[in-house]
Design a protein around this motif. Structure first.
Motif, short mmCIF file in Angstrom:
data_model
loop_
_atom_site.label_atom_id
_atom_site.label_comp_id
_atom_site.label_asym_id
_atom_site.label_seq_id
_atom_site.Cartn_x
_atom_site.Cartn_y
_atom_site.Cartn_z
N PHE A 93 0.72 -1.23 0.17
CA PHE A 93 0.03 -0.17 0.03
C PHE A 93 0.97 1.34 0.22
O PHE A 93 0.65 2.25 -0.86
CB PHE A 93 -0.99 0.05 1.34
N LEU A 94 1.72 1.13 0.83
CA LEU A 94 2.90 2.55 0.99
C LEU A 94 3.33 2.87 -0.54
O LEU A 94 3.28 4.05 -0.85
CB LEU A 94 3.77 2.37 1.84
N ARG A 95 3.71 1.94 -1.10
CA ARG A 95 4.63 1.83 -2.18
C ARG A 95 3.91 2.75 -3.43
O ARG A 95 4.06 2.83 -4.24
CB ARG A 95 5.25 0.56 -2.88
N MET A 96 2.41 2.63 -3.29
CA MET A 96 1.60 3.19 -4.17
C MET A 96 0.95 4.44 -3.59
O MET A 96 0.00 5.04 -4.35
CB MET A 96 0.57 2.36 -5.07
N GLY A 97 1.53 5.03 -2.34
CA GLY A 97 0.93 6.19 -2.17
C GLY A 97 -0.11 6.23 -1.21
O GLY A 97 -0.67 7.25 -0.62
N VAL A 98 -0.50 5.21 -0.73
CA VAL A 98 -1.66 4.98 0.25
C VAL A 98 -1.20 4.99 1.62
O VAL A 98 -0.21 4.23 2.15
CB VAL A 98 -2.37 3.53 0.22
N THR A 99 -1.68 6.03 2.29
CA THR A 99 -1.43 6.23 3.78
C THR A 99 -2.55 5.89 4.74
O THR A 99 -2.52 5.89 6.10
CB THR A 99 -1.12 7.63 4.10
N THR A 100 -3.73 5.75 4.18
CA THR A 100 -4.78 5.42 5.00
C THR A 100 -5.78 4.16 4.21
O THR A 100 -6.02 4.42 3.23
CB THR A 100 -6.01 6.55 5.07
N GLU A 118 -7.06 -2.00 19.45
CA GLU A 118 -6.05 -2.16 20.57
C GLU A 118 -4.96 -2.86 19.91
O GLU A 118 -3.73 -2.73 20.07
CB GLU A 118 -6.52 -3.05 21.72
N GLU A 119 -5.28 -3.87 19.09
CA GLU A 119 -4.15 -4.83 18.48
C GLU A 119 -3.57 -3.86 17.47
O GLU A 119 -2.27 -4.22 17.22
CB GLU A 119 -4.81 -6.08 17.83
N ILE A 120 -4.24 -2.94 16.74
CA ILE A 120 -3.43 -2.35 15.66
C ILE A 120 -2.50 -1.44 16.27
O ILE A 120 -1.23 -1.19 15.99
CB ILE A 120 -4.54 -1.38 14.88
N VAL A 125 1.60 -0.41 13.30
CA VAL A 125 1.28 -0.34 11.77
C VAL A 125 2.08 0.96 11.21
O VAL A 125 2.51 1.81 11.83
CB VAL A 125 -0.14 -0.48 11.56
N ALA A 126 2.43 0.67 10.05
CA ALA A 126 2.80 2.08 9.25
C ALA A 126 1.94 2.88 8.38
O ALA A 126 2.33 3.80 8.02
CB ALA A 126 3.81 1.42 8.15
N LEU A 127 0.62 2.63 8.57
CA LEU A 127 -0.41 3.55 8.09
C LEU A 127 -1.54 3.58 8.94
O LEU A 127 -1.77 2.90 9.85
CB LEU A 127 -0.59 3.28 6.63
N ASN A 128 -2.53 4.40 8.41
CA ASN A 128 -3.87 4.53 9.37
C ASN A 128 -4.73 3.73 8.91
O ASN A 128 -4.93 3.17 7.79
CB ASN A 128 -4.24 5.92 8.91
N VAL A 129 -5.49 2.97 9.77
CA VAL A 129 -6.65 1.95 9.45
C VAL A 129 -7.78 2.19 10.27
O VAL A 129 -7.78 2.49 11.30
CB VAL A 129 -6.00 0.66 10.31
N ALA A 130 -8.88 2.50 9.26
CA ALA A 130 -10.28 2.58 9.80
C ALA A 130 -10.93 1.39 9.32
O ALA A 130 -10.33 0.52 8.60
CB ALA A 130 -10.80 3.77 9.04
N THR A 131 -12.05 1.19 10.05
CA THR A 131 -12.98 -0.26 9.68
C THR A 131 -14.31 0.14 9.84
O THR A 131 -14.72 0.98 10.44
CB THR A 131 -12.38 -1.12 10.52
N GLY A 512 1.65 5.05 11.73
CA GLY A 512 0.36 4.87 11.51
C GLY A 512 -0.54 4.50 12.84
O GLY A 512 0.24 4.56 13.96
N GLY A 513 -1.65 3.91 12.68
CA GLY A 513 -2.41 3.53 13.85
C GLY A 513 -4.10 3.45 13.66
O GLY A 513 -4.33 3.85 12.48
N PRO A 514 -4.80 3.04 14.49
CA PRO A 514 -6.09 3.05 14.39
C PRO A 514 -6.89 4.43 14.06
O PRO A 514 -6.29 5.34 14.58
CB PRO A 514 -6.77 2.58 15.68
N LEU A 515 -7.93 4.59 13.01
CA LEU A 515 -8.58 5.90 12.64
C LEU A 515 -9.92 5.73 12.92
O LEU A 515 -10.56 4.81 12.41
CB LEU A 515 -8.07 6.16 11.43
N ARG A 516 -10.59 6.34 13.74
CA ARG A 516 -11.65 6.53 14.29
C ARG A 516 -12.57 7.52 13.56
O ARG A 516 -11.94 8.87 13.34
CB ARG A 516 -11.96 6.65 15.62
#
Length: 519
Positions: A93-100, A118-120, A125-131, A512-516
């Motif tokens: 993901f990072l290599r194609m410019g994705v940060t979230t 919490e696990e994230i 992690v190296a990018l932002n993660v929303a779910t 990175g980290g969790p994104l709410r």
């Protein structure tokens, strides 16, 4: 130390602190709005952008963009990254410019979002993660193994409770996968009830619709009804037309969505940039064959009468899609038999059974599912429809991919090249739209739609998610037959002010980290 040197140091006082943590200079800035590129600098402090344009001051770290484009980090609105903690760098993901990335799509997610986040955090992690919270996962937990029915009042209460808690924990909305068991058995009223819960928390309803075939207009009617009755923002996942009988209707599909928007509904859509999809091989089987536990499926195909009924239903599915056989399906990952990875179903039948006739193709599909299943790539769309969908201003770009390990299996190339393909093929080569417009589709549009606060723009106050790339060199060397190649042309990637890729090399930074939602 001499007295003279000590006296000089005392007079000088403490060293002056830098004005900024990071300063990007000599950039062509695509700010995410879709407006024209503007030459200038970007200053970052405390993980936020603090100045843009003609910036003066010192910085602890300086990146000279050398005339390359600096844009907001791309937001991939549709991924399947529930395993992100196992591959926390997610370099593809990072290599194609994705940060979230936004995961939990197509009705499948972790149902305990708080625990997932919490696990994230723990996995760095190296990018932002929303779910999103996945309807199928909620339905499975709420109803057990019996799905060909509506939930009773107690089960619906359990399901609404799971969605409510997930939204409180920071999920951005509810997703459905209405071609997958158990979601395929859900009635519209059930979906409306759960979408209302998400809407109460300002969440979005994101749907892999019930049909992407010639019956797509029935599916569009359903998502319009859900958006209307639940009063919820809606998103059509990976908009497409699958199978020859559906091709050529892209304009009609967009007309339906535009009509709904004209009535005030907030419906958008996302798309990946390839004419092949990827999902479980089991999608070639009728839903009724998959109801219940895995042992139930094995028992059904062991019963000659029930097996014949399944095969007859498979024939109906092929006819409706305009298919003569399964040559359009290529195995991406078969855990039970990795030698089949990269092989089409006729090729797999030839290997397994010595013959590639249709009956042998069917038998090998049933065998693979009985042995634990496989993921596959389905070549089922055409380029003309893809381009018509892509030209629409409300089409955001999303990979439908996940984190990948180089060399593992034969996955869809979209996980490596989706964003690069937009910039290389559709902007630079085909000139379908401008580079700033492409950036908008990958940044501010998804940020606004999913209510990701202070993301998707280069402006003071925004989180410092930034990508620097050379528009003349961006490329997606990943292919269907040889997918394991990172995108090219992206030299720097910055996540929350941390430089995770510098001079085209991965750093040790994991910012990175969790994104709410709305936080």
């Amino acid at each position: 130390m001499s007295l003279r040197l000590l006296f000089s140091l005392l007079l000088a006082g403490p060293a002056l602190a830098a004005d900024f943590d990071l300063l990007i200079t000599h950039a062509q800035i695509a700010d995410g709005s879709g407006g024209a590129l503007a030459a200038g600098s970007i200053a970052v402090k405390g993980g936020r952008i603090v100045a843009v344009g003609q910036v003066e001051g010192s910085a602890a770290e300086v990146i000279d963009a050398g005339g390359k484009v600096a844009a907001p980090g791309f937001i991939d609105a549709h991924t399947h990254s529930e395993d992100i903690c196992l591959i926390p760098v997610a370099e593809n993901f990072l290599r194609m410019g994705v940060t979230t990335i936004i995961t939990g799509n197509c009705g499948h997610s972790r149902t305990d979002v708080g625990k997932f986040f919490e696990e994230i955090e723990e996995s760095k992690v190296a990018l932002n993660v929303a779910t999103l919270i996945g309807h199928g996962s909620v339905r499975e937990q709420g109803m057990g193994g019996s799905f060909i029915r509506a939930p009773n009042a107690e089960q619906l209460a359990t399901m609404t409770g799971l969605v409510d808690q997930a939204m409180k924990d920071g999920a951005v909305g509810l997703s459905t996968g209405l071609i997958y068991v158990p979601g395929s058995f859900a009635k519209t009223d059930e979906l409306i009830a759960l979408a209302k819960v998400a809407a109460a928390h300002d969440g979005i309803y994101v749907s892999h619709m019930r049909y992407e075939t010639a019956r797509i207009f029935e599916a569009l009617d359903e998502i319009v009804r859900i958006a209307t009755e639940a009063k919820v923002r809606a998103e059509v996942s990976h908009i497409k037309l699958s199978g020859p009988t559906a091709w050529g209707k892209a304009g009609e599909v967009l007309a339906v969505l535009d009509k709904a928007r004209a009535k005030g509904l907030k419906i958008t859509h996302d798309q990946y940039t390839y004419t092949a999809s990827s999902t479980g091989l089991r999608q070639t089987l009728p839903d009724a064959a998959l109801e219940g536990e895995h042992a139930d499926f094995v028992a059904r195909i062991s019963d000659p009468e029930k097996k014949a009924a399944i095969i007859a239903r498979m024939a109906e599915m092929r006819t409706r899609q305009g298919r003569k056989d399964y040559s359009y399906a290529v195995i991406a990952r078969c855990k039970a038999d990795p030698s089949l990875n990269g092989k089409s179903i006729p090729e797999a039948a030839k290997i397994r059974r010595g013959n590639d006739a249709l009956n042998d193709q069917i038998e090998v599909i049933l065998e693979i599912e009985a042995q634990g299943g496989a993921s596959a790539i389905f070549h089922g769309m055409n380029e003309e429809d893809l381009q018509i969908f892509m030209k629409h201003p409300l089409t955001m770009i999303a990979s439908d991919g996940g984190p990948r390990r180089l060399g593992e299996d034969v996955p869809h190339p979209r996980s490596y090249g989706n964003n690069a393909r937009v910039l290389g093929r559709y902007v630079r080569e085909l000139k379908m739209f401008t580079l700033p417009e492409a950036v908008r589709r990958m940044t501010s549009l998804p940020a606004q739609k999913f209510h990701l606060k202070d993301r998707g723009m280069i402006k003071p106050g925004a989180h410092a998610d930034i990508v620097i790339f050379d528009p003349g060199k961006v490329a997606d060397p990943s292919t269907f037959s040889d997918p394991h190649h990172y995108a090219e042309g992206f030299t720097e990637v910055i996540v929350n002010g941390g430089v995770v890729i510098r001079d085209s090399k991965l750093t040790e930074v994991r910012s990175g980290g969790p994104l709410r939602m709305n936080r």
